[in-house]
Design an enzyme around this catalytic site. Sequence first.
Site, mmCIF file in Angstrom:
data_model
loop_
_atom_site.group_PDB
_atom_site.id
_atom_site.type_symbol
_atom_site.label_atom_id
_atom_site.label_comp_id
_atom_site.label_asym_id
_atom_site.label_seq_id
_atom_site.Cartn_x
_atom_site.Cartn_y
_atom_site.Cartn_z
ATOM 1 N N HIS A 146 -3.961 5.344 5.754
ATOM 2 C CA HIS A 146 -2.884 6.607 5.889
ATOM 3 C C HIS A 146 -2.951 6.707 7.461
ATOM 4 C CE1 HIS A 146 -2.271 10.850 5.779
ATOM 5 N NE2 HIS A 146 -1.572 10.610 4.535
ATOM 6 N N ASP A 195 -11.967 6.202 3.455
ATOM 7 C CA ASP A 195 -11.070 7.443 3.121
ATOM 8 C C ASP A 195 -10.832 7.380 1.772
ATOM 9 O OD1 ASP A 195 -8.790 8.887 2.487
ATOM 10 O OD2 ASP A 195 -7.623 7.837 3.818
ATOM 11 N N GLN A 250 -7.659 9.721 -2.135
ATOM 12 C CA GLN A 250 -7.111 9.399 -3.428
ATOM 13 C C GLN A 250 -8.013 8.828 -4.444
ATOM 14 O OE1 GLN A 250 -3.972 10.405 -4.205
ATOM 15 N NE2 GLN A 250 -3.255 10.514 -2.258
ATOM 16 N N CYS A 283 3.133 8.681 5.301
ATOM 17 C CA CYS A 283 2.028 8.607 5.996
ATOM 18 C C CYS A 283 1.435 7.165 6.222
ATOM 19 C CB CYS A 283 0.817 9.669 6.255
ATOM 20 S SG CYS A 283 1.597 11.393 6.399
HETATM 21 N N1 PMP Z 1 -5.717 9.510 3.296
HETATM 22 C C1 PMP Z 1 -5.193 9.303 2.104
HETATM 23 C C2 PMP Z 1 -5.221 8.195 1.243
HETATM 24 C C3 PMP Z 1 -4.180 10.349 1.517
HETATM 25 O O1 PMP Z 1 -3.575 9.996 0.640
HETATM 26 C C4 PMP Z 1 -4.190 11.470 2.288
HETATM 27 C C5 PMP Z 1 -3.168 12.729 1.862
HETATM 28 N N2 PMP Z 1 -1.784 12.096 1.712
HETATM 29 C C6 PMP Z 1 -4.867 11.564 3.356
HETATM 30 C C7 PMP Z 1 -5.813 11.014 4.016
HETATM 31 C C8 PMP Z 1 -4.761 12.668 4.467
HETATM 32 O O2 PMP Z 1 -5.132 13.851 3.589
HETATM 33 P P1 PMP Z 1 -5.139 15.457 4.222
HETATM 34 O O3 PMP Z 1 -3.631 15.556 4.402
HETATM 35 O O4 PMP Z 1 -5.322 16.417 3.118
HETATM 36 O O5 PMP Z 1 -5.913 15.560 5.536
#
Ligand code: PMP
Length: 410
Positions: free
Chosen positions: A125, A202, A205, A368
């Site tokens: 991401h 990370d 998910q 993203c």
């Molecule tokens: N990593 C992953 C795998 C995500 O799915 C997301 C949220 N789309 C994020 C990071 C970022 O999370 P946040 O917007 O809550 O910072």
Amino acid sequence: VEPLDVEAIRAEYPILDQSVDGTPLVYLDSAATAQTPDPVVDAMSDYYRETNANVHRGIHHLSQQASAAYEEAHDRVAEFVGASGGRKELVFTKNTTESENLIAHAWGLRELGPGDEVVLTQMEHHASLVTWQQVAMRTGADVKYIEVTEDGRLDMDHARECITDDTAMLSAVHVSNTLGTVNPVNELVDLAHEHDALTFIDGAQAVPTRPVDVEAIDADFYAFSGHKMAGPTGIGCLYGKEALLAELDPYLYGGGMIRKVTYDDSTWGEVPWKFEPGTPPIAEAVGLHAAVDYLEEIGMERVQAHEEHLAEAAYDALSDIDGLTIYGPEPGPDRAGLVSFTLENVHAHDLASICNDHAVAIRAGDHCTQPLHDTLGVAATARASFYVYNTVDEIEPLVEAIEDAQSLFA
Ligand code: PMP
């Protein structure tokens, strides 16, 4: 495992009981933000009605209660992800993104330099990819990407090539928010440790959708967000091994995180306070505590089984549609409850817009993960994602909306 009683679960999510222009809402966007059940909303509302005050151990009654609730929330969330050090290993941030930034800045700016390598995956991401990319640029370190195979998994042979004695940090996504892939994080962490590299996982998910034990994974750092796990927005978590967090300098500065300040210098408080300057997300911490209680009562094995079941049903239903391409692994234990896809001749945004006409909420775009979309050779995908309150019956309106889009653009 015993299946979820989805009807009983849905009763605690009044937001789902609504129509969009007369059609019942079908919410298939939980990978972006999951809905918040009554017990979590109630915990936050009770907090504001009964306990609200600033923390940091004020002298008065309410401040002491708020401080205790805020501190306890750290221990509870730490326990939920298997961190035995409690609050000494669990920092509250704003979200996963801030947790990534915290370590990339506090650790990366100090430790990285020319000759060092940060190993990421092609399915990171932007929260991790952009952050490490920019910190690497500032420090002269290089970034390498573990490639994704045709079937949407990590190429572990390539991982073994990428991770070397030059690797300083491996940062990998546990569950891909675009492909749904559940990555072999234990194996990745072991590989990195064999080369004395640190690891950041990370789990944005992963924590919402399956049992996660950070100590079994042996991750050095592990991040996730409240709003994807039945908790509120505005709070994220950073797990870090106690000794590592203890020796890092702060990332952000201000009140509430210091031990002693003079006009010339300052010293820092204990973990986690040293990483939580200013007024923290107190009500959100209370809400996240309630969300963790809520999920644990359902049972994370059951949440995972439910997600896998829905992902498989969606995968099968969508596979039958001509001209539709699904990305990511086939259903199974290494595929989470989300399905990204494209439809021939229909842009993903048009597809999401027609789904919206059918009151079906899905997401369209690059999620993203722009570089991953470049690798897949598409600008955008549509994504349906599921959580505890979704039923198999909700896949039918999705299929109907897609077929409608197909006939409109034929
Ligand atoms: N990593 C992953 C795998 C995500 O799915 C997301 C949220 N789309 C994020 C990071 C970022 O999370 P946040 O917007 O809550 O910072």
